[in-house]
Design a protein around this motif. Structure first.
Motif, short mmCIF file in Angstrom:
data_model
loop_
_atom_site.label_atom_id
_atom_site.label_comp_id
_atom_site.label_asym_id
_atom_site.label_seq_id
_atom_site.Cartn_x
_atom_site.Cartn_y
_atom_site.Cartn_z
N UNK A 45 -36.06 -19.61 -47.74
CA UNK A 45 -35.90 -21.05 -47.48
C UNK A 45 -35.86 -21.40 -46.01
N UNK A 46 -36.16 -20.44 -45.11
CA UNK A 46 -36.21 -20.71 -43.68
C UNK A 46 -37.66 -20.61 -43.20
N UNK A 47 -38.08 -21.56 -42.39
CA UNK A 47 -39.45 -21.59 -41.90
C UNK A 47 -39.74 -20.42 -40.96
N UNK A 48 -40.89 -19.76 -41.17
CA UNK A 48 -41.33 -18.70 -40.26
C UNK A 48 -42.62 -19.07 -39.54
N UNK A 49 -43.38 -20.02 -40.09
CA UNK A 49 -44.56 -20.54 -39.39
C UNK A 49 -44.96 -21.85 -40.02
N UNK A 50 -45.68 -22.65 -39.22
CA UNK A 50 -46.29 -23.86 -39.76
C UNK A 50 -47.65 -24.05 -39.09
N UNK A 51 -48.48 -24.88 -39.69
CA UNK A 51 -49.82 -25.13 -39.17
C UNK A 51 -49.84 -26.48 -38.48
N UNK A 52 -50.25 -26.48 -37.22
CA UNK A 52 -50.40 -27.70 -36.44
C UNK A 52 -51.88 -28.10 -36.50
N UNK A 53 -52.20 -29.07 -37.34
CA UNK A 53 -53.59 -29.46 -37.52
C UNK A 53 -54.15 -30.19 -36.31
N UNK A 54 -53.30 -30.91 -35.57
CA UNK A 54 -53.78 -31.62 -34.39
C UNK A 54 -54.24 -30.64 -33.31
N UNK A 55 -53.46 -29.57 -33.11
CA UNK A 55 -53.82 -28.57 -32.09
C UNK A 55 -54.68 -27.45 -32.68
N UNK A 56 -54.89 -27.51 -33.99
CA UNK A 56 -55.73 -26.54 -34.69
C UNK A 56 -55.23 -25.10 -34.46
N UNK A 58 -51.84 -22.06 -35.62
CA UNK A 58 -50.67 -21.65 -36.39
C UNK A 58 -49.52 -21.45 -35.41
N UNK A 59 -48.37 -22.08 -35.68
CA UNK A 59 -47.21 -21.98 -34.81
C UNK A 59 -46.16 -21.12 -35.49
N UNK A 60 -45.78 -20.02 -34.84
CA UNK A 60 -44.78 -19.11 -35.41
C UNK A 60 -43.40 -19.49 -34.91
N UNK A 61 -42.47 -19.69 -35.85
CA UNK A 61 -41.11 -20.11 -35.49
C UNK A 61 -40.08 -19.02 -35.74
N UNK A 62 -40.50 -17.84 -36.18
CA UNK A 62 -39.58 -16.73 -36.36
C UNK A 62 -39.15 -16.25 -34.97
N UNK A 63 -37.82 -16.03 -34.74
CA UNK A 63 -37.36 -15.60 -33.42
C UNK A 63 -37.98 -14.29 -32.98
N UNK A 64 -38.34 -14.19 -31.70
CA UNK A 64 -38.98 -12.99 -31.19
C UNK A 64 -38.05 -11.78 -31.18
N UNK A 65 -36.71 -12.02 -31.19
CA UNK A 65 -35.82 -10.86 -31.22
C UNK A 65 -35.83 -10.17 -32.58
N UNK A 66 -36.36 -10.87 -33.60
CA UNK A 66 -36.50 -10.26 -34.91
C UNK A 66 -37.88 -9.63 -35.09
N UNK A 67 -38.90 -10.33 -34.59
CA UNK A 67 -40.27 -9.83 -34.69
C UNK A 67 -40.96 -10.10 -33.36
N UNK A 69 -44.09 -9.56 -32.42
CA UNK A 69 -45.41 -10.17 -32.57
C UNK A 69 -45.62 -10.56 -34.03
N UNK A 70 -45.14 -11.77 -34.42
CA UNK A 70 -45.25 -12.17 -35.83
C UNK A 70 -46.69 -12.33 -36.31
N UNK A 71 -47.64 -12.47 -35.39
CA UNK A 71 -49.04 -12.64 -35.81
C UNK A 71 -49.54 -11.43 -36.58
#
Length: 242
Positions: A45-56, A58-67, A69-71
């Motif tokens: 239930x916590x966001x890890x990524x979302x798609x920004x259609x205006x900037x075309x 994928x925006x990753x919101x998972x903290x870098x201290x956990x991952x 390189x989430x890509x």
């Protein structure tokens, strides 16, 4: 729908390689009557990524201290391309739902708001005010600030909106300022579910250094890279909320 199922199966294979502890990962597509689309992945239930259609992108919101390189977790999964397919499917789906429900008006939820400083207030020391707006739908609000009755735009920022579990949304606006005795600040929220704008007022009261509780307000993000029970949700907000 085939493309979405393929994405989820790939996620299932990746995450079960790490652990057998069950977790929920959801691919969420939000279709709205105004023609906009929201696509995101959630882990427990916590966001890890979302798609920004205006900037075309994928925006990753998972903290870098956990991952770091989430890509790499979503490599070769064509997240953006699949999001575009979902976006194209949204318009006919919304139109279909309107017909099925005899075109009821879109359900709306008015926002609630609170206004508070980030740190203990000391006159002459830079601080920031946070206007936290919560439980609103649809996810479009306007937030404006004033200082002593005059509009303020410098030092103002507005976060993207985040989903709640009840299909409403929340959002933060912050104002960087230097409090002085006698000043008065306000945060005004405008939303289609409100009959008139809602305003919160705040006046600084200096707190001696080292006294008073710290104030924390945020949205926790708990993300693990372990086993998965996959859930898929297609949110089409209409007369009946699931």
């Amino acid at each position: 729908m085939v493309a979405k199922r393929c994405v989820l199966l790939l996620l299932l294979n990746i995450f079960y390689a790490f652990s057998q502890i069950p977790h929920d990962i959801s691919y969420v597509v939000g279709c709205f009557e105004n023609g906009t689309t929201e696509v995101q992945f959630e882990f427990d239930a916590e966001e890890v990524l979302y798609v920004d259609f205006e900037r075309q992108e994928v925006v990753y919101t998972v903290p870098k201290f956990l991952v770091l390189d989430p890509t790499k977790l979503f490599e070769n999964m064509h997240v953006y391309n699949n999001a575009m397919k979902a976006k194209r499917a949204c318009k006919p789906l919304v139109e279909f739902m309107k017909v099925e429900e005899k075109k009821p008006p879109e359900e709306k939820d008015p926002p609630e708001s609170i206004l508070y400083p980030a740190e203990d207030v000391q006159f002459g020391v830079e601080n920031s005010l946070t206007c936290f707006v919560n439980h609103f739908y649809p996810p479009y609000i306007k937030v404006s600030w004033t200082k002593n009755g005059r509009p303020v735009s410098e030092g103002v920022s507005l976060s993207r909106y985040y989903p709640n579990n009840d299909q409403t949304f929340h959002q933060f606006s912050t104002l960087t300022f230097t409090p002085m005795e006698g000043d008065m600040y306000s945060c005004t929220v405008e939303h289609s579910a409100l009959d008139s704008p809602k305003t919160r007022i705040w006046e600084p009261e200096s707190t001696p250094p080292g006294l008073g509780p710290d104030i924390f307000c945020g949205v926790g993000l708990t993300v693990g890279l372990v086993g998965v029970a996959v859930g898929t949700f297609l949110m089409v907000k209409g007369h009946h909320r699931q």
